[in-house]
Design a protein around this motif. Structure first.
Motif, short mmCIF file in Angstrom:
data_model
loop_
_atom_site.label_atom_id
_atom_site.label_comp_id
_atom_site.label_asym_id
_atom_site.label_seq_id
_atom_site.Cartn_x
_atom_site.Cartn_y
_atom_site.Cartn_z
N CYS A 131 9.05 7.21 44.12
CA CYS A 131 10.36 8.30 43.94
C CYS A 131 9.60 10.16 44.51
CB CYS A 131 10.26 8.96 42.23
SG CYS A 131 10.89 7.47 41.89
N GLY A 132 8.61 10.39 44.31
CA GLY A 132 7.94 11.39 44.94
C GLY A 132 8.73 11.52 46.07
N ALA A 133 7.90 10.53 47.44
CA ALA A 133 8.38 9.91 48.61
C ALA A 133 10.06 10.51 48.78
CB ALA A 133 7.77 8.99 49.37
N HIS A 134 10.24 10.15 47.90
CA HIS A 134 12.17 10.24 47.97
C HIS A 134 12.71 11.18 48.35
CE1 HIS A 134 16.27 8.72 48.33
NE2 HIS A 134 16.70 9.39 47.07
N VAL A 135 11.97 12.02 47.52
CA VAL A 135 12.60 13.11 47.06
C VAL A 135 11.91 14.32 48.17
CG1 VAL A 135 12.35 15.65 45.57
CG2 VAL A 135 12.50 13.39 44.41
N ASP A 136 11.02 13.97 48.97
CA ASP A 136 9.82 15.16 49.87
C ASP A 136 11.73 14.42 51.49
OD1 ASP A 136 8.37 16.08 48.46
OD2 ASP A 136 6.49 14.24 49.10
N ARG A 137 12.14 13.07 51.33
CA ARG A 137 12.94 13.04 51.82
C ARG A 137 14.46 14.05 51.90
NH1 ARG A 137 10.57 7.58 51.50
NH2 ARG A 137 12.17 7.17 50.51
N VAL A 138 15.04 13.31 51.28
CA VAL A 138 16.24 14.24 50.58
C VAL A 138 16.37 15.35 50.06
CG1 VAL A 138 16.92 11.54 50.29
CG2 VAL A 138 16.13 13.10 47.97
N TRP A 139 15.68 16.25 49.89
CA TRP A 139 15.40 17.50 49.22
C TRP A 139 14.29 17.99 50.27
CZ3 TRP A 139 13.36 19.59 43.89
CH2 TRP A 139 13.31 20.52 43.62
N PRO A 140 14.53 18.99 51.87
CA PRO A 140 14.04 19.59 51.93
C PRO A 140 13.49 20.61 52.50
CG PRO A 140 16.13 18.58 53.73
CD PRO A 140 15.78 18.04 52.09
N ASP A 141 15.23 21.30 51.18
CA ASP A 141 14.96 22.92 51.29
C ASP A 141 15.14 23.19 49.92
OD1 ASP A 141 15.75 25.28 50.84
OD2 ASP A 141 17.03 25.75 52.44
N ILE A 142 14.14 23.49 48.75
CA ILE A 142 13.66 23.47 47.75
C ILE A 142 14.76 24.88 47.33
CG2 ILE A 142 11.95 22.18 47.87
CD1 ILE A 142 10.46 24.50 46.30
N ARG A 143 15.21 25.24 48.09
CA ARG A 143 15.93 26.67 47.11
C ARG A 143 17.18 26.05 46.33
NH1 ARG A 143 16.31 30.16 51.72
NH2 ARG A 143 17.24 27.80 52.86
N PRO A 144 18.06 26.23 45.38
CA PRO A 144 19.28 26.17 44.02
C PRO A 144 19.89 26.16 45.38
CG PRO A 144 17.76 27.84 43.18
CD PRO A 144 17.00 27.57 44.31
N LEU A 145 21.05 25.15 44.70
CA LEU A 145 22.30 24.97 45.93
C LEU A 145 23.14 26.91 46.06
CD1 LEU A 145 24.35 23.64 47.38
CD2 LEU A 145 25.73 23.10 44.61
N SER A 146 23.28 27.49 44.49
CA SER A 146 23.85 28.52 45.04
C SER A 146 22.99 29.91 45.53
CB SER A 146 23.66 29.26 43.14
OG SER A 146 22.56 29.67 42.13
N LEU A 147 21.63 30.02 45.93
CA LEU A 147 21.31 30.73 46.35
C LEU A 147 21.47 30.26 48.06
CD1 LEU A 147 18.92 33.01 47.12
CD2 LEU A 147 16.91 31.42 47.10
N ARG A 148 21.16 29.07 48.35
CA ARG A 148 21.82 28.64 49.91
C ARG A 148 22.61 29.40 50.24
NH1 ARG A 148 20.80 23.18 49.49
NH2 ARG A 148 21.10 22.67 47.37
N ARG A 149 24.13 28.85 49.10
CA ARG A 149 25.34 29.74 49.72
C ARG A 149 24.98 31.08 50.20
NH1 ARG A 149 28.81 25.58 45.35
NH2 ARG A 149 28.67 23.91 46.40
#
Length: 88
Positions: A42-60
């Protein structure tokens, strides 16, 4: 017989990911992402699918600022995309 615990990947409205014990009730605001496995898998999966750990609202907000929009206008647009509801 394996004694390794099984986890599931969960995600919230800010697109933040976490590992949660499979079969345990999810905390409010989180939903199953669809991947289950060992903690390592699961940790490896998260590393693959969540490369930018900033919250969505901040990214927007940062994308809006890069586009030349003032921060207040970008924040208002982000709140409108979420239905105007305040987090909490």
């Amino acid at each position: 017989m394996s004694t390794a615990a099984t986890y599931q990947v969960v995600v919230n409205d800010e697109e933040q990911h976490a590992l949660w014990p499979a079969g345990a009730p999810l905390p409010a605001g989180w939903r199953a992402e669809g991947f289950t496995g060992t903690e390592e898998e699961c940790g490896a999966h998260v590393d693959r699918v969540w490369p930018d750990i900033r919250p969505l609202s901040l990214r927007r907000r940062l994308v809006g600022q890069a586009d030349g929009q003032p921060a207040a206008a970008t924040a208002a647009a982000t709140a409108g995309q979420r239905g105007g509801a305040a987090a909490g």
